[in-house]
Design an enzyme around this catalytic site. Structure first.
Site, mmCIF file in Angstrom:
data_model
loop_
_atom_site.group_PDB
_atom_site.id
_atom_site.type_symbol
_atom_site.label_atom_id
_atom_site.label_comp_id
_atom_site.label_asym_id
_atom_site.label_seq_id
_atom_site.Cartn_x
_atom_site.Cartn_y
_atom_site.Cartn_z
ATOM 1 N N TRP A 20 -4.480 -6.442 8.357
ATOM 2 C CA TRP A 20 -3.088 -6.550 7.887
ATOM 3 C C TRP A 20 -2.261 -5.326 8.240
ATOM 4 C CZ3 TRP A 20 -7.352 -7.342 4.653
ATOM 5 C CH2 TRP A 20 -7.818 -6.209 3.982
ATOM 6 N N ARG A 21 -2.924 -4.297 8.785
ATOM 7 C CA ARG A 21 -2.163 -3.135 9.235
ATOM 8 C C ARG A 21 -1.693 -3.280 10.684
ATOM 9 N NH1 ARG A 21 -6.120 1.444 6.782
ATOM 10 N NH2 ARG A 21 -5.331 1.452 4.651
ATOM 11 N N GLU A 33 -1.530 -8.801 0.462
ATOM 12 C CA GLU A 33 -1.243 -8.062 -0.769
ATOM 13 C C GLU A 33 -1.618 -8.859 -2.019
ATOM 14 O OE1 GLU A 33 -0.710 -5.050 -0.950
ATOM 15 O OE2 GLU A 33 -0.276 -4.636 1.140
ATOM 16 N N GLY A 77 -11.454 -14.936 -8.014
ATOM 17 C CA GLY A 77 -10.984 -14.612 -9.354
ATOM 18 C C GLY A 77 -9.467 -14.539 -9.471
ATOM 19 N N TYR A 78 -9.006 -14.355 -10.699
ATOM 20 C CA TYR A 78 -7.562 -14.321 -10.982
ATOM 21 C C TYR A 78 -6.851 -15.444 -10.232
ATOM 22 C CZ TYR A 78 -7.885 -9.788 -13.365
ATOM 23 O OH TYR A 78 -8.170 -8.776 -14.247
ATOM 24 N N TYR A 116 4.632 -3.464 -7.423
ATOM 25 C CA TYR A 116 3.772 -2.969 -6.349
ATOM 26 C C TYR A 116 3.890 -3.837 -5.096
ATOM 27 C CZ TYR A 116 0.067 -2.648 -3.137
ATOM 28 O OH TYR A 116 -0.591 -2.579 -1.946
ATOM 29 N N ASP A 134 -0.049 1.804 -6.833
ATOM 30 C CA ASP A 134 -1.217 1.007 -7.208
ATOM 31 C C ASP A 134 -2.233 1.933 -7.870
ATOM 32 O OD1 ASP A 134 -2.185 2.494 -5.112
ATOM 33 O OD2 ASP A 134 -3.434 0.875 -4.339
ATOM 34 N N CYS A 188 -9.708 10.741 -2.448
ATOM 35 C CA CYS A 188 -9.517 11.006 -3.880
ATOM 36 C C CYS A 188 -10.001 9.794 -4.672
ATOM 37 C CB CYS A 188 -8.034 11.282 -4.164
ATOM 38 S SG CYS A 188 -7.707 12.072 -5.754
ATOM 39 N N CYS A 195 -14.133 17.219 -3.156
ATOM 40 C CA CYS A 195 -12.903 18.010 -3.079
ATOM 41 C C CYS A 195 -13.036 19.168 -2.087
ATOM 42 C CB CYS A 195 -12.529 18.530 -4.465
ATOM 43 S SG CYS A 195 -12.225 17.197 -5.662
ATOM 44 N N CYS A 198 -11.160 18.266 0.933
ATOM 45 C CA CYS A 198 -9.844 17.663 0.709
ATOM 46 C C CYS A 198 -8.727 18.543 1.299
ATOM 47 C CB CYS A 198 -9.611 17.472 -0.787
ATOM 48 S SG CYS A 198 -7.996 16.744 -1.151
#
Length: 346
Positions: A20-21, A33, A77-78, A116, A134, A188, A195, A198
């Site tokens: 989707w990118r 999405e 689901g959902y 979102y 998100d 993250c 870290c 990072c």
DNA sequence: AATTCGGGGCG
DNA sequence: CGCCCAGAATT
């Protein structure tokens, strides 16, 4: 180098290749999405590929039956997401002549599209400067700025949306939004982020104050309720069975299941036989049954634990709406049911 | 503001 | 076992 530039550089070096990118097609982006709401990329990916293949355009989706859409959605689901997807596809085709809404204000009017998702589609497909917030973004911002406002409160939602809006790269909103989400997903991450590698370690408040494992703060959710389900698996001599749609609002709306009897507690065979199973179409005052699973099958959902037994009931005759057991897999069903169908030797 | 909606992955 | 996931709708 500022926050947005650091994220975008990190993104260019670390991003995953996701289908989707590679598109600006708002319909495809919308599909991705909706599928990805509260769903990890790896779980949603195969569903996205199947939806694009089966419904290449919004017209194909609008013209499909809800049942076939739910069938393709099965296991994700959902399920309100799938029903709302269909509703919005029909709206776009019938009222907008197939022209996809092209800005945040119109996108958020679609059923199933909230802040979102409207921000995501508006920025990814139309380059609108609208910040996405998100679960990943909550985590990155709460840690980097050391913000302990609970993210699932009205105040938190407002505060983080406002902060994200102040940080977005107005020259490349789509890339910034992708970058901050990808950064949250890969670098993250919720547990045990490394870290030491990072790119934001020198200025991260949570790292400095040892709050990485504490942030973001989220108010506890309510406890789970327990229910006891008894599914009645009728089988006649022609291997037909009863399979019906859940029409009531609530869990698994419009999916299919065997006739269901709820009980206060787990039943043994004797207690089950004493149930007064009432049906106008079916005289089962005197039937023979066997129990498929001795121990309850425990199906765990976010806020319900379903203790389930499948009762096999062989009868001489079933009402005419009975269907061949061979066709059971044509219907959308909860995982709890489809697992049984795949397992049981009809 | 709180609850309801699924299912899978992970420590 | 509890928490999280490219959240939104309903109560």
């Amino acid at each position: 180098m500022d926050f947005k530039d650091t994220l975008i550089i990190w993104y260019s070096a670390n991003k995953r290749e996701l289908p989707w990118r590679k598109t600006k097609n708002p319909y495809h982006i919308w599909l991705s999405e909706i599928i990805l709401q509260q769903t990890q990329v790896n779980q949603g990916l195969p569903y996205y590929e199947r939806f694009i293949a089966q419904y290449p355009t919004v017209f194909d989706l609008a013209n499909a039956s809800e049942t076939s859409i739910l069938k393709l959605w099965q296991g994700l689901g959902y399920y309100s997401r799938a029903r709302n997807l269909h509703t919005s596809a029909k709206l776009i085709v019938n009222e907008f002549d197939g022209e996809f809404p092209n800005n945040y204000k119109d996108l958020i009017k679609l059923k199933g599209v909230g802040d979102y998702t409207a921000s995501a589609i508006a920025s990814f497909a139309f380059n609108e400067v609208e910040a996405v917030v998100d679960g990943n973004v909550y985590r990155v911002l709460s840690r980097y700025f050391g913000i302990d406002t609970p993210i699932n409160t009205t105040a938190g939602i407002k505060e983080f949306k406002s902060l994200a809006t102040s940080l977005i790269d107005t020259e490349q909103p789509a890339t910034f939004n992708q970058a901050i989400m990808e950064f949250g997903a890969i670098q993250c991450k919720p547990k045990n982020p490394d870290c030491s590698i990072c790119p934001l370690q020198d200025s991260c408040v949570a790292l400095e104050k040892q709050l990485v494992e504490v942030l973001p703060v989220k108010l506890k959710k309510t406890k789970v309720t327990k229910k006891h389900f008894n599914y009645l698996v009728f089988i006649d001599p022609h291997k037909n069975t009863l399979f019906e749609q859940r029409t009531k609002k609530g869990i698994w709306q419009n999916l299919y299941q065997f006739p269901l009897v709820e009980s206060e507690r787990s039943l043994n065979a004797e207690e089950f036989h004493l149930l007064n199973i009432d049906s106008e179409l079916l005289d089962i005052s005197n039937f023979d049954h066997s129990l498929y699973n001795e121990a309850d099958i425990v199906h765990k959902l976010s806020h319900q634990h379903l203790y389930t037994k499948f009762w096999i009931i062989e009868v001489e005759e079933l009402p005419k709406e009975a269907i061949p057991t061979k066709t059971l897999t044509n219907y959308p069903a909860p995982v709890l049911i489809s697992d049984f169908i795949n397992e049981f030797p009809f």
